[in-house]
Design a protein around this motif. Structure first.
Motif, PDB file in Angstrom:
ATOM      1  N   LEU A  66      -5.577  -7.448  -0.329  1.00 28.21           N
ATOM      2  CA  LEU A  66      -6.843  -6.746  -0.110  1.00 28.21           C
ATOM      3  C   LEU A  66      -6.637  -5.253   0.120  1.00 28.21           C
ATOM      4  CD1 LEU A  66      -9.874  -7.404   0.167  1.00 28.21           C
ATOM      5  CD2 LEU A  66      -9.499  -7.657   2.621  1.00 28.21           C
ATOM      6  N   VAL A  67      -5.558  -4.871   0.816  1.00 27.11           N
ATOM      7  CA  VAL A  67      -5.360  -3.449   1.135  1.00 27.11           C
ATOM      8  C   VAL A  67      -5.094  -2.620  -0.116  1.00 27.11           C
ATOM      9  CG1 VAL A  67      -4.538  -3.902   3.474  1.00 27.11           C
ATOM     10  CG2 VAL A  67      -2.887  -3.782   1.605  1.00 27.11           C
ATOM     11  N   ALA A  79       0.829  -1.209   0.000  1.00 29.50           N
ATOM     12  CA  ALA A  79       0.000   0.000   0.000  1.00 29.50           C
ATOM     13  C   ALA A  79       0.863   1.259   0.000  1.00 29.50           C
ATOM     14  CB  ALA A  79      -0.933  -0.021   1.211  1.00 29.50           C
ATOM     15  N   ARG A  80       1.981   1.216   0.733  1.00 27.11           N
ATOM     16  CA  ARG A  80       2.867   2.383   0.758  1.00 27.11           C
ATOM     17  C   ARG A  80       3.510   2.629  -0.597  1.00 27.11           C
ATOM     18  NH1 ARG A  80       5.375   0.476   6.456  1.00 27.11           N
ATOM     19  NH2 ARG A  80       3.887   1.520   7.858  1.00 27.11           N
ATOM     20  N   GLU A  89      -4.627   6.672   5.101  1.00 28.59           N
ATOM     21  CA  GLU A  89      -5.316   5.750   4.201  1.00 28.59           C
ATOM     22  C   GLU A  89      -4.777   4.330   4.364  1.00 28.59           C
ATOM     23  OE1 GLU A  89      -7.914   4.326   1.237  1.00 28.59           O
ATOM     24  OE2 GLU A  89      -7.905   6.139   2.480  1.00 28.59           O
ATOM     25  N   VAL A  90      -3.459   4.199   4.521  1.00 30.62           N
ATOM     26  CA  VAL A  90      -2.867   2.875   4.738  1.00 30.62           C
ATOM     27  C   VAL A  90      -3.416   2.258   6.013  1.00 30.62           C
ATOM     28  CG1 VAL A  90      -0.727   1.642   5.260  1.00 30.62           C
ATOM     29  CG2 VAL A  90      -0.756   3.369   3.453  1.00 30.62           C
ATOM     30  N   GLU A  91      -3.450   3.052   7.090  1.00 28.08           N
ATOM     31  CA  GLU A  91      -3.957   2.538   8.360  1.00 28.08           C
ATOM     32  C   GLU A  91      -5.423   2.135   8.251  1.00 28.08           C
ATOM     33  OE1 GLU A  91      -3.180   5.593  11.188  1.00 28.08           O
ATOM     34  OE2 GLU A  91      -1.057   5.053  11.450  1.00 28.08           O
ATOM     35  N   SER A  92      -6.198   2.929   7.533  1.00 32.18           N
ATOM     36  CA  SER A  92      -7.620   2.636   7.375  1.00 32.18           C
ATOM     37  C   SER A  92      -7.833   1.327   6.607  1.00 32.18           C
ATOM     38  CB  SER A  92      -8.309   3.793   6.642  1.00 32.18           C
ATOM     39  OG  SER A  92      -9.635   3.471   6.326  1.00 32.18           O
ATOM     40  N   ARG A  93      -7.061   1.144   5.543  1.00 33.68           N
ATOM     41  CA  ARG A  93      -7.217  -0.071   4.730  1.00 33.68           C
ATOM     42  C   ARG A  93      -6.775  -1.306   5.494  1.00 33.68           C
ATOM     43  NH1 ARG A  93      -5.774   1.002  -1.652  1.00 33.68           N
ATOM     44  NH2 ARG A  93      -7.025   2.901  -1.931  1.00 33.68           N
ATOM     45  N   ILE A  94      -5.680  -1.184   6.264  1.00 34.34           N
ATOM     46  CA  ILE A  94      -5.211  -2.341   7.046  1.00 34.34           C
ATOM     47  C   ILE A  94      -6.232  -2.695   8.118  1.00 34.34           C
ATOM     48  CG2 ILE A  94      -3.459  -3.129   8.687  1.00 34.34           C
ATOM     49  CD1 ILE A  94      -1.396  -1.616   7.051  1.00 34.34           C
ATOM     50  N   ARG A 112      -9.996  -6.584  10.006  1.00 34.91           N
ATOM     51  CA  ARG A 112     -11.313  -6.908  10.544  1.00 34.91           C
ATOM     52  C   ARG A 112     -11.990  -8.004   9.710  1.00 34.91           C
ATOM     53  NH1 ARG A 112     -15.974  -5.676   8.729  1.00 34.91           N
ATOM     54  NH2 ARG A 112     -15.125  -4.076   7.331  1.00 34.91           N
ATOM     55  N   MET A 113     -11.922  -7.875   8.392  1.00 37.07           N
ATOM     56  CA  MET A 113     -12.575  -8.841   7.512  1.00 37.07           C
ATOM     57  C   MET A 113     -11.947 -10.226   7.620  1.00 37.07           C
ATOM     58  SD  MET A 113     -13.056  -6.426   4.137  1.00 37.07           S
ATOM     59  CE  MET A 113     -13.781  -7.715   3.147  1.00 37.07           C
TER      60      MET A 113
END
Length: 353
Positions: free
Chosen positions: A148-149, A100-101, A109-114, A119-120
């Motif tokens: 996924l991220v 992602a980086r 945004e990286v933290e949000s996607r991770i 969670r999923m």
């Protein structure tokens, strides 16, 4: 949205032709499984879609745009490999964040996607662990989370469960099915395990020797296989194929092995008769009409059993029976065919009749 179109795809490695003009359409949000024996070209086709290998011939379109010369990083496609390919010196969070980086996303945004991916995939308690501290199933979930991220339009999964034991395969298979329902993306999954194909796929692509044998839903492939290859590959136990000849309105086994009735017969004198384990019955009455056979062995599975018998011509056939209906080895039996349950194929080219 992710619609894929493969037109005349060819791939050669030096003088060896691996794919021989593959044509395939994959719709948006479909879960498509490439299945076939080892060496049939399914993983090669996946790598061509990802852009990891160049095409020898043909065109690949994604959402109507030609992708032949587009580098992998620009295709909006993420791939999960057979090996987990995790960085051993990084914890789970850093493994998932690395790709992602590289996309140039902000820290937030990286933290949000991770957080969403963790969670999923139920990885929240594992984010600070190193790969060596994880089980095989957990490592595979991390590899899926890393893809996924990136929020790709297409997920490619190359035999992701092959390194797991039977219990973990079942668990992670359910995770992948649930993930597809949640994210709604297009997934292409490669496996040689037809059970995985039958349980996961919206559409199965059966491949053999670099060509597509049949494309269809699991039900279509199981109930109406296009040829003897698909018939014997899809289903467990595999469909038994018996060489038979016409004898009036019945089909006869060579060597005075008996005959069966399967209803109205098409034109021709020689056929391959396809019989699944739930399409046949066994009788201890050896004078009954049917194929003569003797019992080889029985597999007791708790809720049912499979009795394997040897026909006069040497063909091994599996019959599903009840858990209490067991047969001793070398018992003489008669194989009967349930009405409307047989499949007929051409004796010359194996096509479905």
């Amino acid at each position: 949205m992710a619609q894929l179109s493969l037109r005349g795809i060819k791939k050669s490695f030096r003088s060896v032709d691996v794919l021989h003009g593959v044509d395939l359409e994959i719709g948006d949000k479909e879960f498509v499984v490439f299945v076939g024996p080892s060496g049939c070209g399914k993983s090669t086709l996946l790598r061509l879609i990802a852009g990891l290998d160049p095409l020898t011939g043909g065109d690949f379109y994604l959402n109507g745009q030609l992708m032949n010369d587009v580098p992998p990083s620009k295709r909006g496609i993420a791939m999960v490999f057979q090996s987990y390919a995790l960085y051993p010196h990084m914890d789970v969070y850093e493994n998932m964040a690395f790709g992602a980086r590289l996309m140039g996303l902000s820290k937030e945004e990286v933290e949000s996607r991770i957080a969403e991916a963790a969670r999923m995939l139920r990885l929240e308690p594992l984010l600070k662990r190193k790969p060596r501290e994880l089980s095989g199933g957990q490592r595979q979930r991390v590899a899926i989370g890393r893809a996924l991220v990136r929020k790709p339009s297409v997920f490619l999964l190359d035999e992701p469960l092959s390194n797991l034991d039977a219990a973990l395969r079942s668990e992670v298979r359910l995770e992948i099915a649930r993930l597809h329902r949640q994210i709604g993306g297009t997934m292409i999954y490669v496996t040689h395990d037809q059970v995985e194909a039958m349980t996961l796929a919206d559409k199965i692509v059966v491949m053999n020797a670099g060509r597509i044998e049949q494309v269809g839903s699991p039900r279509e492939l199981y109930e109406t296989p296009a040829n003897t290859f698909v018939a014997s590959f899809i289903g467990s136990p595999r469909m038994t194929l018996v060489d038979v000849v016409r004898a009036g309105d019945r089909l006869e086994l060579a060597g005075n092995g008996g005959s069966v009735s399967v209803g109205e017969l098409p034109a021709g004198d020689e056929f391959k008769l396809g019989l699944r384990s739930d399409a046949v019955g066994l009788s201890r009455d050896i004078t009954a009409a049917g194929f003569a056979a003797h019992v080889v062995y029985t597999e007791y599975l708790g809720d049912n059993a499979y009795v394997y018998v040897r026909l006069v011509d040497g063909t091994l056939l599996a019959a599903r029976t009840g858990p209490d209906d067991l047969y001793e080895p070398d018992t003489a039996v008669t194989v009967t065919v349930l009405p409307g349950s047989a499949h007929l194929f051409s004796a010359t080219d194996g096509r479905r009749i």
